[in-house]
Design a protein around this motif. Structure first.
Motif, short mmCIF file in Angstrom:
data_model
loop_
_atom_site.label_atom_id
_atom_site.label_comp_id
_atom_site.label_asym_id
_atom_site.label_seq_id
_atom_site.Cartn_x
_atom_site.Cartn_y
_atom_site.Cartn_z
N ASP A 68 0.85 -1.19 0.00
CA ASP A 68 0.00 0.00 0.00
C ASP A 68 0.89 1.24 0.00
N GLU A 69 0.91 1.92 -1.16
CA GLU A 69 1.85 3.04 -1.29
C GLU A 69 1.46 4.24 -0.44
N SER A 70 0.21 4.25 0.06
CA SER A 70 -0.19 5.38 0.90
C SER A 70 0.30 5.19 2.34
N LEU A 71 0.89 4.04 2.64
CA LEU A 71 1.33 3.76 4.01
C LEU A 71 2.85 3.75 4.08
N SER A 72 3.39 4.40 5.11
CA SER A 72 4.84 4.35 5.27
C SER A 72 5.20 3.62 6.56
N GLU A 73 4.20 3.10 7.26
CA GLU A 73 4.48 2.44 8.54
C GLU A 73 3.90 1.02 8.52
N LEU A 74 4.29 0.24 9.53
CA LEU A 74 3.72 -1.09 9.68
C LEU A 74 2.24 -0.94 10.05
N HIS A 75 1.40 -1.79 9.48
CA HIS A 75 -0.03 -1.75 9.79
C HIS A 75 -0.59 -3.15 9.68
N MET A 76 -1.60 -3.48 10.50
CA MET A 76 -2.21 -4.80 10.51
C MET A 76 -1.23 -5.87 10.97
N ARG A 77 -0.41 -5.47 11.93
CA ARG A 77 0.58 -6.40 12.49
C ARG A 77 0.67 -6.13 13.97
N GLY A 78 0.85 -7.19 14.74
CA GLY A 78 1.05 -6.99 16.17
C GLY A 78 1.50 -8.29 16.82
N LYS A 79 2.09 -8.12 17.99
CA LYS A 79 2.48 -9.29 18.79
C LYS A 79 1.72 -9.25 20.09
N PHE A 80 1.15 -10.37 20.46
CA PHE A 80 0.32 -10.47 21.66
C PHE A 80 0.85 -11.59 22.53
N ARG A 81 0.73 -11.40 23.84
CA ARG A 81 1.15 -12.45 24.79
C ARG A 81 -0.09 -13.00 25.49
N THR A 82 -0.05 -14.30 25.76
CA THR A 82 -1.19 -14.88 26.49
C THR A 82 -1.06 -14.56 27.97
N ASP A 83 -2.22 -14.49 28.63
CA ASP A 83 -2.24 -14.22 30.08
C ASP A 83 -2.07 -15.54 30.84
N ALA A 84 -2.26 -15.49 32.15
CA ALA A 84 -2.02 -16.67 33.00
C ALA A 84 -2.92 -17.85 32.62
N GLU A 85 -4.09 -17.55 32.03
CA GLU A 85 -5.00 -18.64 31.60
C GLU A 85 -4.75 -19.04 30.14
N GLY A 86 -3.69 -18.51 29.56
CA GLY A 86 -3.39 -18.84 28.16
C GLY A 86 -4.24 -18.07 27.16
N ARG A 87 -4.95 -17.03 27.64
CA ARG A 87 -5.89 -16.32 26.76
C ARG A 87 -5.22 -15.21 25.96
N TYR A 88 -5.74 -15.01 24.76
CA TYR A 88 -5.31 -13.86 23.94
C TYR A 88 -6.54 -13.18 23.38
N LEU A 89 -6.38 -11.92 22.99
CA LEU A 89 -7.48 -11.17 22.38
C LEU A 89 -6.88 -10.18 21.39
N VAL A 90 -7.28 -10.31 20.13
CA VAL A 90 -6.77 -9.45 19.06
C VAL A 90 -7.93 -8.66 18.48
N ARG A 91 -7.77 -7.35 18.39
CA ARG A 91 -8.76 -6.52 17.72
C ARG A 91 -8.26 -6.22 16.31
#
Ligand SMILES: [Fe+2]
Length: 312
Positions: free
Chosen positions: A165-188
């Protein structure tokens, strides 16, 4: 009397095999001899002409020239020829219950930000429908794995990755998530869409010349890793997508197909995160098998990604 040599194409094959037969490393010897045998057989079977051979060299040269930190034409060739999935299946024979892997693809980039649970990877995407992906990371006994790392990437609702996407100069639609003590994750994020793989290069010409479409069914990419477990490179797919049965890169596995449920009321996580309806939710639990090599770490998984040519 002088020895007669190399009189037929089979003589050349035999001679080439013999030249490589002294390769010291046994695995390299196996690979190179197999390559020579199959490559020669292929050329002989189709009776490749000189013009076709020059064309092939031209295609590979062009593919090489197209590669950059944002474009990987050779991975696209491997993916569209079905080779990536064969290698994937050979390399990741999971015991029953482990999450199945699928292609890595050409669009991973290093340097995605670490986000808190519920962090929005689609903060610049105003057109997509908000979507919450949740679940747990578990071991094969179903016990939660705390502190597992989920490296997530996805195409925007326009069907383009940030790197396209030439209109973007930054990272987008990417992320790193860590699970909590119950192994849960949540990505928006936003609801994934089907998109065509890049078809402005030799891979695109191959698809057109052979009557194939370039579409991939809607999906979200994940690499999930945790200390002491084998990392898994995979996607989740949307069950309603029209291209599930004809993915251009052969990557769909039944166990990776999810239901994206449309919600008309802001409740639970959506209410807490201020997401206005309509939005979608989907759930997927990742199950990791113990690492084959003791001491395999999250860092090893990242190094492996980098070694595969992941763009920085
Ligand atoms: Fe993708």
């Amino acid at each position: 009397m002088p020895m007669q040599r190399n009189t037929t194409e089979d003589d050349i094959t035999a001679e080439a095999l013999q030249r490589f037969a002294g390769t010291q490393d046994p695995r390299l010897r196996q690979i190179i001899l197999g390559l020579i045998r199959h490559l020669h057989d292929f050329v002989k079977e189709v009776e490749l002409t000189e013009a076709e051979w020059f064309q092939a060299i031209g295609i590979l040269t062009e593919a090489g020239r197209m590669c950059s930190d944002k474009r990987q034409e050779f991975i696209l060739f491997s993916d569209t020829l079905g080779v990536s999935m064969v290698v994937d299946l050979l390399s990741h024979r999971k015991p029953d219950g482990a999450t199945e892997s699928t292609v890595f693809g050409p669009f991973h980039r290093l340097g995605a930000p670490e986000l808190p649970a519920g962090g929005n990877i689609a903060h610049l995407d105003k057109k997509g429908t908000p979507t919450l992906v949740s679940g747990r990371v578990l071991d094969l006994d179903g016990k939660p794995i705390a502190g597992a790392l989920l490296d997530v990437w996805q195409a925007q609702s326009s069907g383009l990755y940030d790197s396209q996407d030439e209109s973007l100069s930054e990272l987008h639609m990417r992320g790193k998530f860590r699970t909590d003590a119950e192994g849960r994750y949540l990505v928006r994020t936003v609801r994934p869409v089907h998109y065509p793989i890049p078809s402005d290069g030799p891979v695109g010409r191959m698809l057109r010349a052979t009557g194939r479409h370039p579409w991939r069914p809607a999906h979200i990419h994940f690499v999930v890793s945790a200390e002491g477990y084998e990392p898994v490179t995979t996607h989740i797919f949307d069950r309603t997508d029209e291209y599930l049965g004809s993915d251009a890169v052969f990557a769909v596995k039944d166990s990776l197909i999810c239901d994206f449920a449309r919600r008309e009321k802001a409740e639970g996580d959506a209410a807490r995160l201020g997401i206005a309806p309509p939005y979608y939710t989907t759930q997927f639990d990742f199950r990791l098998k113990p690492a084959a090599e003791p001491g395999a770490t999250v860092l090893d998984a990242q190094r492996r990604l980098a070694a595969l040519g992941a763009a920085r």
